[in-house]
Every structure is written in C-alpha cells, then in structure tokens.
Design a protein around this motif. Structure first.
Motif, mmCIF file in Angstrom:
data_model
loop_
_atom_site.group_PDB
_atom_site.id
_atom_site.type_symbol
_atom_site.label_atom_id
_atom_site.label_comp_id
_atom_site.label_asym_id
_atom_site.label_seq_id
_atom_site.Cartn_x
_atom_site.Cartn_y
_atom_site.Cartn_z
ATOM 1 N N TYR A 85 21.161 -18.589 18.812
ATOM 2 C CA TYR A 85 22.436 -19.009 19.421
ATOM 3 C C TYR A 85 22.993 -17.928 20.338
ATOM 4 N N GLU A 86 22.326 -16.767 20.341
ATOM 5 C CA GLU A 86 22.720 -15.675 21.237
ATOM 6 C C GLU A 86 21.464 -14.868 21.498
ATOM 7 N N ARG A 103 25.424 -14.523 27.125
ATOM 8 C CA ARG A 103 24.633 -14.061 25.968
ATOM 9 C C ARG A 103 24.374 -15.216 24.993
ATOM 10 N N MET A 104 25.289 -16.183 24.979
ATOM 11 C CA MET A 104 25.136 -17.290 24.024
ATOM 12 C C MET A 104 24.235 -18.382 24.590
ATOM 13 N N TRP A 125 31.897 -12.780 22.369
ATOM 14 C CA TRP A 125 31.107 -13.375 23.450
ATOM 15 C C TRP A 125 31.898 -14.417 24.236
ATOM 16 N N LYS A 168 16.645 -14.787 29.478
ATOM 17 C CA LYS A 168 17.010 -14.062 28.249
ATOM 18 C C LYS A 168 16.241 -12.752 28.139
ATOM 19 N N GLU A 218 26.321 -19.224 11.859
ATOM 20 C CA GLU A 218 26.478 -18.348 13.031
ATOM 21 C C GLU A 218 27.641 -17.390 12.782
ATOM 22 N N LYS A 255 31.191 -14.407 17.899
ATOM 23 C CA LYS A 255 31.420 -15.399 18.967
ATOM 24 C C LYS A 255 32.774 -15.168 19.662
#
Ligand code: SF4
Length: 373
Positions: free
Chosen positions: A230-231, A311-312, A249, A360, A241, A246
């Motif tokens: 998820y990141e 990033r996510m 982010w 990524k 998560e 989060k």
C-alpha cells in the motif's frame, strides 16, 4: 483540517546500532525519569484530546524499564483519548511478558518491531541486541496477548548481504503470524559507525543493481503472499495498514512530543529542541520546547502533497488536491504528468495520480519532477 494524530519520541536505546542516524542516545546514565516527567508535562491537556492515531517511537520505547513504561502509558492515558490505532515501536529482545501485558492493558493495539533480518551474522554486523530466537518469542508473546496488528521492519542492501540471504529473511517473516511488513534498503548515513568503516574501506555494500533486485524480489514475494503493498516500502494484510503513517503520506496534521520530535499543525511544521538535557531545561522552565517552525507556502505544500502521496499505492487524490489548493493537479503539473506518463513512471488516472511499478523502483527521481521551480 483538524489534528487527530500524535507522535511521541523516546530517544533512548540499550545499544547504538552501527547504521543508525536516528535521534537517539545510549540509555546508560541518561535522565530517563526526568525526561518522562517533562514529556508528560509537554503533552498535558486540560481536557483529554481525542486522537485517531498515536505512535510512540524512538529510539526504542521498550528500552524503558517496566515502571518507566507504566508512567509513560499512564501519562498518555491521562491526556489523550485514542480512538483507533495505538502503536509502540519495540525491540524483540526487550518485549518481556510483563511489558506486553502492560502495553495491552493500556490499549496499545499495534507493535512495530525492529527485526531487520533473520540472519544471525547480519544482526551482529548491524549491532542489534536481539537474536533470531528473540523475534520468534516476541511475535508469539504479542499474539498470546492478542495485539491486533504486528509489524516487522526488515532491511535489505546490507553489507555483504546476498539476494539469497534477503530471500530467506523474507520467507521467514512471511511465514510468521504477523500482519504487516515495512522494508527499507540501507542508506549509508554520515556520523554512523557504518559510514566511518565505509570511508576506511572496511565495509562493502552490495552494488545498486543488487539493491534494486532485492526490492523487486520483495515485491514479487509480497504479491504471492497474503499481504498487499500500500506504500513503496509498506505491506499489509487487509485492515492492518498503518493509519498513523498514512497521516504523514496524506500530508495531514499531527502533534510531535519529545526531544527533537517534529509536528505539523495549523499550517506550521515545527521541531522540538534537542538533545535531551536542553529539552528538559525548556520544559522545566515552562518555556516552549519548539526550536524552529516554518509555515510551508502553497508551492511547498503542493510539492509535499505530491511526493508524499505518490508513496502510496492509491496515489495522490485529485479531489483532495483540488479541495486543499483550489486548483487542479493538471493545471499545476501539465508537462510533468505528460512526460512521466509517457516514460511509464506514473499513471494519470481519472481520480488519482500514482506510480507505476517501474516508478516505484526509482521513486525519488519521479518525486523530484514535482518540485516547482
Ligand atoms: S534500536 Fe533503532 S533507534 Fe536504537 S540505535 Fe538501533 S536502529 Fe537506532
């Protein structure tokens, strides 16, 4: 935007790891009890503050003795009402039965364990205090006490580490009864033992290509497991998560408490004074512990929104960007979106802008493209 999260910094460690450049001190002879008193004074609230997430990190919070840990937990309980996620960072060899019981009793529902590797020889090279046996025991204990989420930190791109060695550690981690993995490649930081050894030619890091191979292996293994990415560096089962991370982010607000801690509230980013003695002095004198603060302008906020959000896996929400800045992403970054999409580094979808798999691997290069001149 309301502030619904908090970070508390415990800057003490039982031993200093060879690669570490975090804000931490060898715990021996440190004024730990006084520090905790000051910390509790810093987060004093006239009425309990309601939070969605709380993260207690370091350093290592589990380096505290059991009575010190209880003092901290009670101080937090007196001042905050934590509604959702309550995380403690932990070192596997410091998680005794007594400490986990205490954490559980005070509502901690997530443990983030600094495991780094299951390879005994690499653990020694990293200067970690734990052995692989301690990791199994700590995970068993956390499960015995029904801690809701257990996360392991794993490192790769370590000195002399082979792809096979990393694969073995990953396989072991994925076979355990845990719900989350964070995995980061080693970055050589100045002022660390590793850096000095490297400069003297006594430390060999795997080459960059092997680092990328390790990351690709990590993604392959995760895809074949019951975790999802998820990141860029974080992987989780559904519902596990890190809600606290989060917040960072998504570029949302959070309080920061403790020596050297940072926070972001009401449009202001701030950092507390460091080291520990300076922090204690400020709090004792009833002065603010804030050393510096900045108010990011709109341009800086937009940049942050992009490179933190990218990033996510879900990427940057176009609706949230427009709501926050009153302008569309497409109007601010028309050429960048076009160019990066053409090079297969981002996907410009209807509702989100996100990294591709290739993006990524070289995330930092993509983020740089969103710096506004
Ligand atoms: S335990 Fe964590 S914070 Fe402490 S020295 Fe090691 S890496 Fe740094």
């Amino acid at each position: 935007m309301e502030t619904k999260s908090a970070y508390i910094h415990i800057p003490f460690c039982v031993r200093i790891c060879t690669y570490c450049d975090f804000n931490k001190y060898f715990i021996h002879n440190q004024p730990v009890d006084e520090y905790l008193d000051c910390l509790i004074k810093e987060f004093h609230q006239p009425i309990k503050k309601e939070l969605n997430t709380m993260f207690v990190g370091g350093g290592t919070p589990t380096a505290l003795s059991t009575p010190q840990l209880e003092k901290l937990l009670q101080g937090i309980a007196d001042n905050f009402d934590i509604r959702n996620e309550y995380t403690f960072e932990a070192n596997p060899d410091e998680l005794t039965d007594e400490k986990i019981r205490l954490l559980k009793d005070y509502g901690v529902n997530r443990l983030s364990m600094g495991v780094q590797t299951f390879d005994e020889s690499l653990l020694k090279v990293l200067g970690r205090t734990h052995k692989t046996e301690d990791i199994y025991q700590a995970v068993n204990l956390a499960n015995k006490f029904n801690i809701n989420s257990i996360s392991l930190d794993l490192m790769y791109h370590l000195p002399n580490q082979t792809l096979n060695q990393f694969e073995e550690s990953l396989d072991i981690a994925l076979s355990m009864d845990i719900n989350h993995i964070s995995s980061y490649g080693l970055i050589l930081e100045p002022k660390t033992q590793f850096y000095n050894l490297y400069r003297k030619g006594k430390l060999k890091l795997p080459n960059e290509d092997l680092g990328e191979d390790m990351y690709e292996l990590l993604l392959d293994k995760i895809h074949a497991s019951n975790l999802h990415q998820y990141e860029i560096s974080n992987f989780s089962q559904q519902g596990h998560e890190s809600e606290h991370n989060k917040v960072y982010w998504k570029n949302e607000y959070y309080y920061g408490f403790g020596a050297g801690a940072s926070g972001y509230t009401n449009g202001v980013r701030y950092t507390n004074v460091n080291p520990v003695n300076h922090y204690i002095k400020k709090i004792r004198n009833n002065e603010t512990p804030i050393l510096q603060q900045t108010e990011p302008n709109i341009k800086e906020q937009m940049e942050e929104q992009m490179f933190l959000g990218l990033r996510m896996n879900q990427g940057v929400s176009k609706a949230l960007f427009a709501q926050r800045f009153g302008k569309k992403i497409e109007d601010i970054y028309p050429n960048e979106l076009l160019e990066l999409s053409k090079n297969n580094l981002i996907k410009n979808e209807r509702d989100f802008v996100k990294l591709t798999e290739r993006g990524k691997v070289i995330g930092n290069e993509v983020f740089e493209a969103f710096l506004i001149d």
